[in-house]
Enzyme design. Structure first.
Site, PDB file in Angstrom:
ATOM      1  N   GLU A   1       0.701 -17.199   9.772  1.00 39.19           N
ATOM      2  CA  GLU A   1      -0.012 -15.935   9.510  1.00 39.19           C
ATOM      3  C   GLU A   1      -0.460 -15.939   8.063  1.00 39.19           C
ATOM      4  O   GLU A   1       0.382 -16.066   7.167  1.00 39.19           O
ATOM      5  CB  GLU A   1       1.016 -14.824   9.556  1.00 39.19           C
ATOM      6  CG  GLU A   1       1.115 -14.007  10.771  1.00 39.19           C
ATOM      7  CD  GLU A   1       2.292 -13.066  10.575  1.00 39.19           C
ATOM      8  OE1 GLU A   1       3.287 -13.292  11.264  1.00 39.19           O
ATOM      9  OE2 GLU A   1       2.214 -12.156   9.708  1.00 39.19           O
TER      10      GLU A   1
ATOM     11  N   GLU B   1      13.891 -12.720   2.111  1.00 42.61           N
ATOM     12  CA  GLU B   1      13.775 -13.543   3.315  1.00 42.61           C
ATOM     13  C   GLU B   1      15.146 -14.066   3.703  1.00 42.61           C
ATOM     14  O   GLU B   1      15.745 -14.852   2.976  1.00 42.61           O
ATOM     15  CB  GLU B   1      12.821 -14.716   3.074  1.00 42.61           C
ATOM     16  CG  GLU B   1      11.378 -14.319   2.819  1.00 42.61           C
ATOM     17  CD  GLU B   1      10.643 -13.852   4.081  1.00 42.61           C
ATOM     18  OE1 GLU B   1      11.257 -13.855   5.168  1.00 42.61           O
ATOM     19  OE2 GLU B   1       9.468 -13.472   3.959  1.00 42.61           O
TER      20      GLU B   1
ATOM     21  N   ARG C   1       0.276 -18.053   1.008  1.00 39.46           N
ATOM     22  CA  ARG C   1      -0.014 -18.428   2.395  1.00 39.46           C
ATOM     23  C   ARG C   1      -1.407 -19.054   2.526  1.00 39.46           C
ATOM     24  O   ARG C   1      -1.582 -20.029   3.254  1.00 39.46           O
ATOM     25  CB  ARG C   1       0.079 -17.191   3.295  1.00 39.46           C
ATOM     26  CG  ARG C   1       1.496 -16.655   3.406  1.00 39.46           C
ATOM     27  CD  ARG C   1       2.069 -17.024   4.749  1.00 39.46           C
ATOM     28  NE  ARG C   1       3.462 -16.701   4.830  1.00 39.46           N
ATOM     29  CZ  ARG C   1       4.004 -15.940   5.795  1.00 39.46           C
ATOM     30  NH1 ARG C   1       3.235 -15.416   6.732  1.00 39.46           N
ATOM     31  NH2 ARG C   1       5.294 -15.735   5.820  1.00 39.46           N
TER      32      ARG C   1
ATOM     33  N   ASP D   1      -3.992 -10.349  13.053  1.00 40.43           N
ATOM     34  CA  ASP D   1      -3.533 -11.387  12.117  1.00 40.43           C
ATOM     35  C   ASP D   1      -4.480 -12.575  12.164  1.00 40.43           C
ATOM     36  O   ASP D   1      -4.960 -12.928  13.245  1.00 40.43           O
ATOM     37  CB  ASP D   1      -2.160 -11.921  12.567  1.00 40.43           C
ATOM     38  CG  ASP D   1      -1.001 -11.116  12.017  1.00 40.43           C
ATOM     39  OD1 ASP D   1      -1.238 -10.172  11.235  1.00 40.43           O
ATOM     40  OD2 ASP D   1       0.150 -11.433  12.376  1.00 40.43           O
TER      41      ASP D   1
ATOM     42  N   ARG E   1      10.128  -9.659  -0.856  1.00 35.11           N
ATOM     43  CA  ARG E   1      10.788  -9.564   0.448  1.00 35.11           C
ATOM     44  C   ARG E   1      12.029 -10.443   0.415  1.00 35.11           C
ATOM     45  O   ARG E   1      11.938 -11.589  -0.016  1.00 35.11           O
ATOM     46  CB  ARG E   1       9.863 -10.054   1.561  1.00 35.11           C
ATOM     47  CG  ARG E   1       8.556  -9.336   1.512  1.00 35.11           C
ATOM     48  CD  ARG E   1       7.680  -9.552   2.711  1.00 35.11           C
ATOM     49  NE  ARG E   1       6.718  -8.456   2.679  1.00 35.11           N
ATOM     50  CZ  ARG E   1       5.864  -8.134   3.622  1.00 35.11           C
ATOM     51  NH1 ARG E   1       5.833  -8.849   4.715  1.00 35.11           N
ATOM     52  NH2 ARG E   1       5.060  -7.111   3.505  1.00 35.11           N
TER      53      ARG E   1
ATOM     54  N   GLU F   1      -4.231  -6.736  -1.588  1.00 33.67           N
ATOM     55  CA  GLU F   1      -4.227  -5.655  -0.605  1.00 33.67           C
ATOM     56  C   GLU F   1      -5.601  -5.009  -0.565  1.00 33.67           C
ATOM     57  O   GLU F   1      -6.195  -4.740  -1.599  1.00 33.67           O
ATOM     58  CB  GLU F   1      -3.164  -4.611  -0.996  1.00 33.67           C
ATOM     59  CG  GLU F   1      -3.156  -3.348  -0.161  1.00 33.67           C
ATOM     60  CD  GLU F   1      -2.291  -3.448   1.098  1.00 33.67           C
ATOM     61  OE1 GLU F   1      -1.520  -4.429   1.232  1.00 33.67           O
ATOM     62  OE2 GLU F   1      -2.404  -2.544   1.947  1.00 33.67           O
TER      63      GLU F   1
ATOM     64  N   CYS G   1       0.778  -1.242   0.000  1.00 39.67           N
ATOM     65  CA  CYS G   1       0.000   0.000   0.000  1.00 39.67           C
ATOM     66  C   CYS G   1       0.815   1.301   0.000  1.00 39.67           C
ATOM     67  O   CYS G   1       0.322   2.298  -0.522  1.00 39.67           O
ATOM     68  CB  CYS G   1      -1.034   0.020   1.112  1.00 39.67           C
ATOM     69  SG  CYS G   1      -0.342  -0.158   2.758  1.00 39.67           S
TER      70      CYS G   1
ATOM     71  N   ARG H   1       6.821 -19.132   2.614  1.00 42.67           N
ATOM     72  CA  ARG H   1       7.718 -18.016   2.871  1.00 42.67           C
ATOM     73  C   ARG H   1       8.531 -17.759   1.608  1.00 42.67           C
ATOM     74  O   ARG H   1       9.637 -18.260   1.451  1.00 42.67           O
ATOM     75  CB  ARG H   1       8.640 -18.382   4.033  1.00 42.67           C
ATOM     76  CG  ARG H   1       9.186 -17.198   4.746  1.00 42.67           C
ATOM     77  CD  ARG H   1      10.050 -17.660   5.897  1.00 42.67           C
ATOM     78  NE  ARG H   1      10.618 -16.515   6.527  1.00 42.67           N
ATOM     79  CZ  ARG H   1      10.214 -16.022   7.686  1.00 42.67           C
ATOM     80  NH1 ARG H   1       9.261 -16.634   8.349  1.00 42.67           N
ATOM     81  NH2 ARG H   1      10.777 -14.959   8.189  1.00 42.67           N
TER      82      ARG H   1
ATOM     83  N   CYS I   1      -5.781  -0.997   6.347  1.00 45.42           N
ATOM     84  CA  CYS I   1      -5.481  -1.875   5.227  1.00 45.42           C
ATOM     85  C   CYS I   1      -5.287  -3.302   5.700  1.00 45.42           C
ATOM     86  O   CYS I   1      -5.157  -3.565   6.893  1.00 45.42           O
ATOM     87  CB  CYS I   1      -4.257  -1.392   4.463  1.00 45.42           C
ATOM     88  SG  CYS I   1      -2.710  -1.720   5.291  1.00 45.42           S
TER      89      CYS I   1
ATOM     90  N   ASN J   1      -3.601 -10.118   7.374  1.00 43.18           N
ATOM     91  CA  ASN J   1      -3.743  -9.163   8.470  1.00 43.18           C
ATOM     92  C   ASN J   1      -4.782  -8.121   8.109  1.00 43.18           C
ATOM     93  O   ASN J   1      -5.172  -7.992   6.945  1.00 43.18           O
ATOM     94  CB  ASN J   1      -2.396  -8.508   8.821  1.00 43.18           C
ATOM     95  CG  ASN J   1      -1.831  -7.713   7.664  1.00 43.18           C
ATOM     96  OD1 ASN J   1      -2.546  -7.184   6.817  1.00 43.18           O
ATOM     97  ND2 ASN J   1      -0.511  -7.618   7.615  1.00 43.18           N
TER      98      ASN J   1
END
Ligand code: SER
Ligand code: ZN
Length: 513
Positions: A443, A345, A479, A425, A343, A362, A313, A354, A472, A446
């Site tokens: 997770e 990781e 996931r 979460d 990301r 989003e 976002c 992951r 948001c 969220n």
């Protein structure tokens, strides 16, 4: 707090002798004014001198106006005095020496250094701790003006408190639990999907190829979100940029948390010169050797201009930056699934839960505090319905450390017990990891009410001075599916009818011989 400053102004030309009287009066009055307004502290301009085109000053203060603030005031007020009468301007100031001594609540456990300082000396006397901060004399006037000195002082105590409490405080309170669900496997979901050729690792770390089979499931999940959240609540789809320049991460404060335990971006660089000539030798080398000349290439690129979308976002906010929203446009409700986010990781290779390149959806809403809270609550209810009812997942909702605090350098701005601003979460049980009580749940999504942070950070206002809040939520398809397969397995017979309704036909996996 004790301060001592030696600094000098550069003048546009030397001042005449007779100006000394005016300056003397100016400094005496300046001194007196501060003494009057800050009776408890001590402030003094200890010395001032003019030599050629330099006006040198020595200022000290104890629990009073700090000298760097004084010098900014002097710059403004004195320009009037000498500018009008003697036609001499102030070209700016430089520090020769600036020390700040302040008490510390806690002792530092380890020594450290800070940018824009030349030395930090930690002291202890009668059990009381203090630090002497020597500011780097080369600090730019611009930084002094924009609050860098104050932030240096704050950073010293922030770093010490981090040494005591660890990088981030973890919060985790379970608020709701779906109850036990029927589970059909206790196998590792990544391995199940790999064996079935639904997903395949690429040559690159934590990146996967998504087969037609799994892509069909992604589409089904997206449609479920549309039918259960976006359509009923009036959200529109939008395509948020996926390349994020520093200006965004400065405003969102992600930049401050860079690789500090919550924000691990992929960096983006540019060619120094985007021309055939500039890259010709690289092209030749690759053609001849079939390898990449990394060092040579590195010489031809710029430092990072930012990175790849990380939290999805933040780059949205460039859309509203510096604008005043019309009342009729509020609340704004959008969702985005227009491209992957990235990301880096740390650590070894992970499973599908992951990934470095992830496909997130989003959900973003902006409005008055009431609108934002109301939408947040509805999105939360509908998400719960999707996970618990449509997908039939064993999940729980937990109140956790807000994502924007995890990702920025700050951690104390929001009281996470506050029931309004914060993050929830959804976590799914993963049977292959062990018992419900002892294993780590995954997770998967969220949802946050963020408050004024983003409208403030990006200078967004609303008509009639309506206070603006935002909220948001994000969840990745990788996931959702890892959680789902880990509970239900690959056999569609064991999948809920409500989910199957969204799958016309699951493409047969491509087979290899
Ligand atoms: N921006 C939020 C996050 O990074 C929600 O997507 O988690
Ligand atoms: Zn977000």
């Amino acid at each position: 707090m004790k301060h001592y400053l030696e600094a000098f102004f550069t003048l546009s030309s030397p001042l005449p002798e007779e100006s000394k009287e005016d300056l003397k009066n100016f400094f005496t009055q300046f001194d007196e004014k501060i003494q009057e307004s800050r009776k408890d502290g001590e402030f003094s301009i200890d010395d001032w001198k003019i030599k050629n085109s330099q006006l040198s000053l020595t200022i000290s203060s104890i629990d009073s106006v700090p000298p760097h603030v004084a010098i900014l005031r002097i710059r403004k007020q004195m320009a009037e005095v000498i500018g009008k009468k003697y036609r001499v301007g102030l070209r700016g100031f430089e520090f020769k020496k600036y020390t700040i001594e302040t008490e510390l609540e806690q002792e530092p456990l380890e020594k450290f250094t800070l940018p824009l300082t030349s030395k930090l000396t930690f002291k202890e006397k009668d059990g009381k701790h203090s630090v002497v901060i020597e500011i780097d004399p080369k600090i730019l006037e611009d930084f002094v003006e924009k609050g860098a000195i104050e932030r240096i002082v704050r950073r010293v105590s922030d770093k010490i408190s981090k040494q005591h409490y660890g990088a981030k405080k973890e919060h985790h309170d379970v608020l709701w639990y779906s109850g036990e669900k029927k589970l059909y496997t206790d196998k590792n979901p990544t391995q199940l999907m790999q064996k079935a050729n639904w997903i395949q690792r690429t040559n690159y770390r934590n990146q996967w190829l998504l087969s037609p089979t799994i892509t069909t499931l992604a589409e089904a999940l997206k449609q479920i979100m549309i039918d259960h959240i976006y359509k009923p609540l009036g959200f529109d789809q939008m395509m948020i940029p996926k390349l994020v320049d520093w200006s965004i991460w400065l405003r969102s404060e992600h930049a401050e948390g860079i690789y500090q335990g919550g924000f691990e971006p992929y960096f983006v660089v540019q060619p120094k010169e985007p021309t055939p000539e500039y890259f010709e030798e690289i092209a030749d080398y690759i053609t001849i050797t079939k390898t990449i000349p990394e060092e040579k290439l590195y010489e031809k690129i710029t430092p990072p201009i930012g990175g790849l979308s990380y939290a999805q976002c933040p780059p949205f906010w460039a859309f509203l930056e510096g604008k005043t929203l019309a009342k009729e446009s509020l609340p704004i409700k959008i969702y985005d699934w227009s491209g992957p986010t990235y990301r880096y990781e740390a650590g070894s290779a992970y499973g599908f839960e992951r990934v470095d390149e992830l496909h997130r959806i989003e959900t973003l809403f902006i409005g008055s505090p009431e609108q934002t809270k109301e939408i947040g609550e509805k999105v939360r209810n509908n998400l719960r319905k999707i996970f618990e009812d449509v997908l039939d997942l064993e999940v729980r909702e937990s109140r956790v450390m807000p994502w924007w605090l995890q990702q920025s350098a700050h951690e104390s701005e929001v009281d996470v017990d506050d029931l309004v601003v914060g993050t929830i979460d959804w976590e799914a049980y993963m049977p292959y990891r062990g018992s419900r009580e002892e294993s780590e749940w995954l997770e998967i999504q969220n949802i946050s009410i963020i408050g004024q942070k983003y409208p403030k950070g990006f200078s967004v206002k609303a008509e009639g001075n309506i206070e603006l809040w935002s909220g948001c939520g994000g969840g990745s398809f990788e996931r959702f599916l890892t959680a789902f397969i880990s509970q239900k397995g690959l056999d569609t017979k064991n999948w809920s009818d409500k989910f199957m309704k969204y799958i016309d036909k699951l493409p047969e996996p491509i087979k290899f011989h």
